[in-house]
Design a protein around this motif. Structure first.
Motif, PDB file in Angstrom:
ATOM      1  N   TYR A 105       1.029  -1.285  -0.305  1.00 19.74           N
ATOM      2  CA  TYR A 105      -0.345  -0.499  -0.074  1.00 19.74           C
ATOM      3  C   TYR A 105       0.535   1.153   0.160  1.00 19.74           C
ATOM      4  O   TYR A 105       0.349   2.294  -0.877  1.00 19.74           O
ATOM      5  N   ASN A 106       1.710   1.174   0.664  1.00 18.42           N
ATOM      6  CA  ASN A 106       2.898   2.502   0.727  1.00 18.42           C
ATOM      7  C   ASN A 106       3.915   2.313  -0.976  1.00 18.42           C
ATOM      8  O   ASN A 106       3.369   3.510  -1.058  1.00 18.42           O
ATOM      9  N   ASP A 107       3.509   1.483  -1.670  1.00 20.84           N
ATOM     10  CA  ASP A 107       4.636   1.549  -2.944  1.00 20.84           C
ATOM     11  C   ASP A 107       3.081   2.455  -3.919  1.00 20.84           C
ATOM     12  O   ASP A 107       3.404   3.145  -4.517  1.00 20.84           O
ATOM     13  N   LEU A 108       2.155   1.831  -3.812  1.00 20.95           N
ATOM     14  CA  LEU A 108       1.014   2.911  -4.583  1.00 20.95           C
ATOM     15  C   LEU A 108       0.388   3.817  -4.306  1.00 20.95           C
ATOM     16  O   LEU A 108       0.445   5.025  -4.861  1.00 20.95           O
ATOM     17  N   SER A 109       0.567   3.871  -2.712  1.00 21.78           N
ATOM     18  CA  SER A 109       0.455   5.804  -2.328  1.00 21.78           C
ATOM     19  C   SER A 109       1.819   6.936  -3.212  1.00 21.78           C
ATOM     20  O   SER A 109       0.646   7.364  -3.233  1.00 21.78           O
ATOM     21  N   ALA A 110       2.283   5.913  -3.453  1.00 19.54           N
ATOM     22  CA  ALA A 110       4.098   6.420  -3.998  1.00 19.54           C
ATOM     23  C   ALA A 110       3.648   7.223  -5.382  1.00 19.54           C
ATOM     24  O   ALA A 110       3.970   7.802  -5.558  1.00 19.54           O
ATOM     25  N   ARG A 111       2.665   6.771  -5.642  1.00 22.73           N
ATOM     26  CA  ARG A 111       2.356   6.524  -7.421  1.00 22.73           C
ATOM     27  C   ARG A 111       0.877   6.741  -7.261  1.00 22.73           C
ATOM     28  O   ARG A 111       0.289   7.014  -8.654  1.00 22.73           O
TER      29      ARG A 111
END
Length: 205
Positions: A105-111
């Motif tokens: 979810y952190n990866d997704l939030s960064a994008r």
């Protein structure tokens, strides 16, 4: 209009196993992990994975679709809080906590950007910011597009410190929030980015 054909029982079971496995693997290793690992952990072939989820984005959407509902609930609660600044802080802190708990979810939030939130979530976040500004607690020049910078900053802190100091993001966020208080406000050197500019930055990253 023709209704979608329900999945066979075995196909539905495979889908559920793939989503469950992907949720675990993404949380551990991020959303760029090889999909072969997801299929292996689900106990199915890579062909079965692609039959159910033709693209990585399809799988990501299936795994994290419920997070959008969670963000809406967080925002609704934040808006119900009597203190407008406390509501704004609650929204930001809870979203950051979700990011820190799940690498995927952190990866997704960064994008992603705030403008990519579902309509209800977007409307609630806009109202939370306006309420905090109108109360005099949040600096008057902070807009929804600026939330992208808060998100990007915290995602990178989480990424860099997770294995060493999992709570370091809280210290970073505290600095950011203090800087967003109206009494700390100083004139900003440039105007905020427009929504389409933020989206273009994310597309080009």
């Amino acid at each position: 209009m023709t209704k979608p054909t329900p999945l066979r029982r075995d196909a539905q079971r495979n889908r559920e196993r793939l989503v469950s496995a992907a949720r675990e693997v993404f949380a551990e290793r991020g959303i760029d992990v090889a999909l072969d690992e997801v299929a292996r952990r689900a106990g199915v072939s890579i062909g079965t994975l692609y039959n159910r989820f033709p693209t990585r984005n399809d799988l990501v959407a299936a795994v994290f679709g419920d997070r959008e509902e969670t963000v809406v609930r967080i925002a609704e609660y934040a808006l119900s809080m009597p203190d407008a600044w406390a509501g704004f802080v609650h929204l930001v802190e809870q979203i950051c906590r979700m990011q820190a708990a799940d690498r995927g979810y952190n990866d997704l939030s960064a994008r992603r950007v705030p403008q990519a939130a579902p309509p209800r979530g977007h409307a609630l976040m806009t109202e939370i910011l306006a309420r905090a500004r109108d109360s005099g607690a949040l600096r008057a020049d902070f807009v929804l597009e600026d939330m992208a910078f808060v998100t990007w900053a915290i995602t990178r802190t989480i990424e860099a410190t997770a294995s060493v100091s999992p709570d370091a993001w809280r210290r970073h966020l505290a600095f950011i929030l203090d800087g967003l208080r109206a009494p700390a406000a100083r004139p900003l050197p440039v105007p905020p980015l427009q929504a389409e500019e933020v989206v273009r930055i994310m597309r080009d990253c």
